[in-house]
Design an enzyme around this catalytic site. Structure first.
Site, PDB file in Angstrom:
ATOM      1  N   ASN A 197      -8.457  -5.940  -4.342  1.00  0.00           N
ATOM      2  CA  ASN A 197      -7.878  -4.858  -4.104  1.00  0.00           C
ATOM      3  C   ASN A 197      -8.312  -3.615  -4.607  1.00  0.00           C
ATOM      4  O   ASN A 197      -8.595  -3.630  -5.818  1.00  0.00           O
ATOM      5  CB  ASN A 197      -6.216  -4.925  -4.355  1.00  0.00           C
ATOM      6  CG  ASN A 197      -5.479  -3.642  -3.894  1.00  0.00           C
ATOM      7  OD1 ASN A 197      -5.577  -2.410  -4.231  1.00  0.00           O
ATOM      8  ND2 ASN A 197      -4.832  -3.731  -2.850  1.00  0.00           N
TER       9      ASN A 197
ATOM     10  N   SER B 126      -5.472  -4.573   1.527  1.00  0.00           N
ATOM     11  CA  SER B 126      -5.099  -3.239   1.251  1.00  0.00           C
ATOM     12  C   SER B 126      -3.461  -3.456   1.325  1.00  0.00           C
ATOM     13  O   SER B 126      -2.995  -3.883   2.149  1.00  0.00           O
ATOM     14  CB  SER B 126      -5.865  -2.227   2.402  1.00  0.00           C
ATOM     15  OG  SER B 126      -5.189  -1.053   2.363  1.00  0.00           O
ATOM     16  N   GLU B 127      -2.867  -2.823   0.571  1.00  0.00           N
ATOM     17  CA  GLU B 127      -1.549  -2.909   0.411  1.00  0.00           C
ATOM     18  C   GLU B 127      -0.625  -2.539   1.507  1.00  0.00           C
ATOM     19  O   GLU B 127       0.429  -2.846   1.387  1.00  0.00           O
ATOM     20  CB  GLU B 127      -0.973  -2.005  -1.091  1.00  0.00           C
ATOM     21  CG  GLU B 127      -1.161  -0.823  -1.141  1.00  0.00           C
ATOM     22  CD  GLU B 127      -2.565  -0.668  -2.191  1.00  0.00           C
ATOM     23  OE1 GLU B 127      -2.511   0.402  -2.811  1.00  0.00           O
ATOM     24  OE2 GLU B 127      -3.482  -1.299  -1.809  1.00  0.00           O
ATOM     25  N   ASN B 128      -1.098  -1.577   2.388  1.00  0.00           N
ATOM     26  CA  ASN B 128      -0.410  -1.392   3.604  1.00  0.00           C
ATOM     27  C   ASN B 128      -0.490  -2.224   4.597  1.00  0.00           C
ATOM     28  O   ASN B 128      -0.001  -2.210   5.696  1.00  0.00           O
ATOM     29  CB  ASN B 128      -0.762   0.133   3.939  1.00  0.00           C
ATOM     30  CG  ASN B 128      -2.330   0.052   4.666  1.00  0.00           C
ATOM     31  OD1 ASN B 128      -3.442  -0.434   3.770  1.00  0.00           O
ATOM     32  ND2 ASN B 128      -2.750   0.642   5.580  1.00  0.00           N
TER      33      ASN B 128
END
Length: 547
Positions: A346, A369-371
Site C-alpha cells: 500500500n 488501494s484502501e478505497n
C-alpha cells in the site's frame, strides 16, 4: 395467547416488497403490535390499520415497489436533525441526485457520516456551503477548504475517525454488533481522548473527543469502538432491480456497500434499473433485503477530482530538472528498493505512490488501494481511458492490471488490519527516534485527517516505511526525539528514507544510520536531525534503483 391480525390484500401478497420496508415507509401505522387480548376497540383499530395499509399498498404499487419516481419523493420523510450515511470516496460513487434533492428542501442540522465531504463546490461540499450539516463523522478533510474553514472556526463539529475504523463501525452497525476492539489508534488521541471535535470562536477547544476503553488480547493492546447506525443511508450503485439487489462498479463501491447495511432506511440511487431476473445472483453485491428505496439517477455528472495521465513518453517528466525534483527522485528511487517479488503493498499519496514507477521488470508487486482495489495499475494513457469510477486513494484516475479485483472499504481494511499487506510507505510531518509517527494534523491550524494511515501503521506483520524530506520547509527538524504533533501511531515506523540518508528504527534503542546519500557527511546529518542516532559500522552509500 398472543395473536397476529392478518391483513387481507390480494394484490399486496404478490408484490415483492418486504414487510420491513412496508412498516418503515408508512408514517400512518404507528402501533402495529402483538396483543395478548382481543377486544372491540382493537378490532376497530385493526380495521383502520387495514384501510391505511391498503391505501399505502396502492401507492407503493403505483411506484412499482421500491422504485420511486424521483429523488425528492424518495427523501420525503428525511427530517432535520437526522443522521445520514452518505456513500462515496472523494467524488467517486457519491449519490449526486440525492445530494441535489436535499438542497431543494429545508432539511438541516444534519449529522453526516461520510469518508470525506466532497469538494468546495460539489458533493457534500454543497451541503456544507449551505450550512445544512451540524456534525461530520469522517476520516479525511483533504483539500476541501470549506470543510477545514468551518471546522477550525467552530461552525462545524467534526469527529475524525480512522478510515478503517469508520468502515468497520458502519459494518458493525449493519451486522447488529454494538462494539468491537481494534488496534487502530492505540496510543494516540483516539485512545487518550482530547481531539478537538468543535473549536470555540477564540480558537480554544469547545468539545473534545472522549477516550476509549483499552484491553489487551494475546499480549497486544486494543481499543473499544462503537458501531454506527444511520437514520438514512444515501447510496450510489450502478445497477439495481426492483427488489433492491445492487451491483456497484469498480471503486465506486467504497463506503456504499457497508452503508447499505447500516441505515434504518436505505435509499439507493442507481444508473440503471433492470427487470427482476436480469441480474445474475452471483454478481449481486448487496441483496435487496438491505435496500428500501430506489431511484434512477437524475444527476450523473460524475466529476473527477484529479485527472492524471501517464506521461511516460514525455522526457521532461522523467528527468529531474530542479534541485527539489532531484531530491524527490533520490528518495523515490531508494524507496523502490524496498519492493520485493510477491509483495502486496500500500502506497501513500505523493512520493510513495511515484515509487511504483520504478518497480523492476520481472518483479511482481501487487498494489492495494484502501478505497477498494487490489492490482492497481498506472495512470491512463489518454483521456479516452479515464474512468470516473476508477480512482486511487489520492482521488487520481488510474488503471488496473490483469487479475485485479474490486471490493468495499470494509473488506479493504480487513486486508490491512488483518496483516495481509507486506509493506506500507507513507509521508510524515514528524517521526520520533523510537518510531512514533505524526502526519495528520496541526491543532488549530491545519487538519487533513488521518485517512487510512492509522490503520496501515497499526497492522501486524506490515513493514512501515516513511519517505519524506529530511527537514521542514522552514528548516525545522522532522526527525525528532519526541513528536510534538498528534500521533498517527506509537512505535510503528521501521525505516525512514530521506534525501540525505536511510535510518533503521529500533523501538527501544532508537535510530541507526545505515545509508548516507552521496555528497552528504555525517556531521551535516547530525545538525539536520533533531535527535541522537547511531551510525552503522557498515554504513553504505544510499541505494538507488537501476532505471
Amino acid at each position: 395467547m398472543a395473536h397476529i391480525t392478518l391483513l387481507r390484500c390480494e394484490k399486496f401478497i404478490f408484490h415483492p416488497l418486504p414487510c420491513r420496508a412496508l412498516l418503515k415507509l408508512t408514517g400512518e401505522i404507528k402501533n402495529f403490535h402483538l396483543s395478548s387480548k382481543h377486544n372491540d376497540k382493537e378490532e376497530k383499530d385493526n380495521d383502520a390499520d387495514t384501510n391505511r395499509v391498503q391505501s399505502f399498498v396502492k401507492s407503493i404499487q403505483d411506484r412499482k415497489g421500491k422504485v420511486y419516481n424521483n429523488a425528492l419523493e424518495a427523501i420525503g420523510d428525511v427530517k432535520s436533525g437526522s443522521t445520514l450515511l452518505v456513500g462515496g470516496f472523494g467524488l467517486c460513487g457519491i449519490p449526486e441526485s440525492l445530494i441535489t434533492a436535499l438542497l431543494k428542501t429545508e432539511i438541516n442540522d444534519l449529522t453526516v457520516v461520510s469518508n470525506n465531504a466532497g469538494v468546495d463546490n460539489y458533493g457534500l461540499g454543497l451541503w456544507l456551503k449551505d450550512k445544512r450539516i451540524r456534525k461530520m463523522i469522517s476520516s479525511y478533510v483533504g483539500e476541501n477548504a470549506e470543510f477545514e474553514k468551518q471546522y477550525l472556526s467552530g461552525e462545524l463539529e467534526v469527529e475524525l475517525t480512522p478510515q478503517g475504523t469508520l468502515a468497520e463501525r458502519i459494518r458493525a452497525g449493519g451486522a447488529g454488533i454494538p462494539a468491537f476492539y481494534t488496534p487502530t489508534g492505540q496510543g494516540t488521541l483516539i485512545e487518550e481522548g482530547g481531539a478537538p471535535i468543535k473549536y470555540s470562536s477564540d480558537g480554544g477547544v469547545a468539545i473534545a473527543s472522549q477516550g476509549r476503553q483499552a484491553q489487551m488480547f494475546n499480549g497486544r493492546n486494543y481499543i473499544l469502538e462503537t458501531a454506527i447506525i444511520g437514520d438514512f443511508s444515501f447510496i450510489k450503485a450502478w445497477k439495481a432491480d426492483p427488489l433492491g439487489n445492487l451491483i456497484f462498479r469498480k471503486t465506486a463501491r467504497n463506503f456504499n456497500s457497508p452503508m447499505c447495511r447500516a441505515g434504518k432506511t436505505v435509499i439507493a440511487e442507481v444508473e440503471e434499473i433492470v427487470e427482476i431476473g436480469d441480474l445474475d445472483p452471483d454478481h449481486v453485491h448487496v441483496p435487496g433485503i438491505f435496500v428500501d428505496r430506489i431511484i434512477k439517477a437524475e444527476v450523473l455528472e460524475k466529476r473527477i477530482e484529479r485527472i492524471k495521465l501517464n506521461k511516460k513518453n514525455d522526457e521532461s517528466s522523467t528527468v529531474a530538472s530542479t534541485p527539489a525534483a532531484e531530491m524527490r527522485e533520490r528518495i523515490i528511487k531508494r524507496v523502490a528498493l524496498e519492493f520485493k517479488n510477491g509483495m502486496y503493498v500500500n502506497l501513500g499519496i505523493g512520493m510513495p505512490m511515484l515509487a511504483s514507477n520504478y518497480i523492476l521488470p520481472g518483479m511482481t508487486v501487487t498494489l492495494q488501494s484502501e478505497n477498494g482495489v487490489l492490482g492497481l495499475g498506472g495512470y491512463p494513457s489518454s483521456k479516452k481511458e479515464v474512468d470516473p469510477d476508477l480512482i486511487n486513494a489520492g482521488k487520481e484516475t488510474v488503471t488496473v492490471v490483469d487479475g485485479a479485483s474490486y471490493f468495499g472499504s470494509d473488506e479493504s481494511f480487513a486486508m490491512i488490519r488483518g496483516g495481509h499487506i507486506h509493506l506500507t510507505i507513507l509521508g510524515a510531518m514528524e517521526v520520533s527516534q523510537y518510531g512514533d509517527l505524526a502526519n495528520w494534523m496541526i491543532p488549530g491550524k491545519m487538519v487533513k485527517g488521518m485517512g487510512g494511515a492509522m490503520d496501515l501503521v497499526s497492522a501486524p506483520n506490515t513493514k512501515v516505511v516513511v519517505a519524506m524530506e529530511h527537514t521542514a520547509k522552514d528548516g525545522g527538524h522532522k526527525i525528532v526525539s519526541e513528536c510534538q504533533l498528534p500521533l498517527t501511531g506509537r512505535n510503528v515506523v521501521d525505516l525512514i528514507i530521506t534525501e540525505k540518508g536511510v535510518f533503521e528504527v529500533n523501538k527501544e534503542s532508537g535510530l541507526t544510520l545505515i545509508e548516507i546519500a552521496e555528497g552528504i557527511e555525517v556531521p551535516e546529518l547530525i545538525m539536520s536531525t533533531g535527535c541522537s542516532f547511531e551510525v552503522s559500522p557498515d554504513l553504505k552509500k544510499m541505494g538507488q534503483v537501476e532505471v
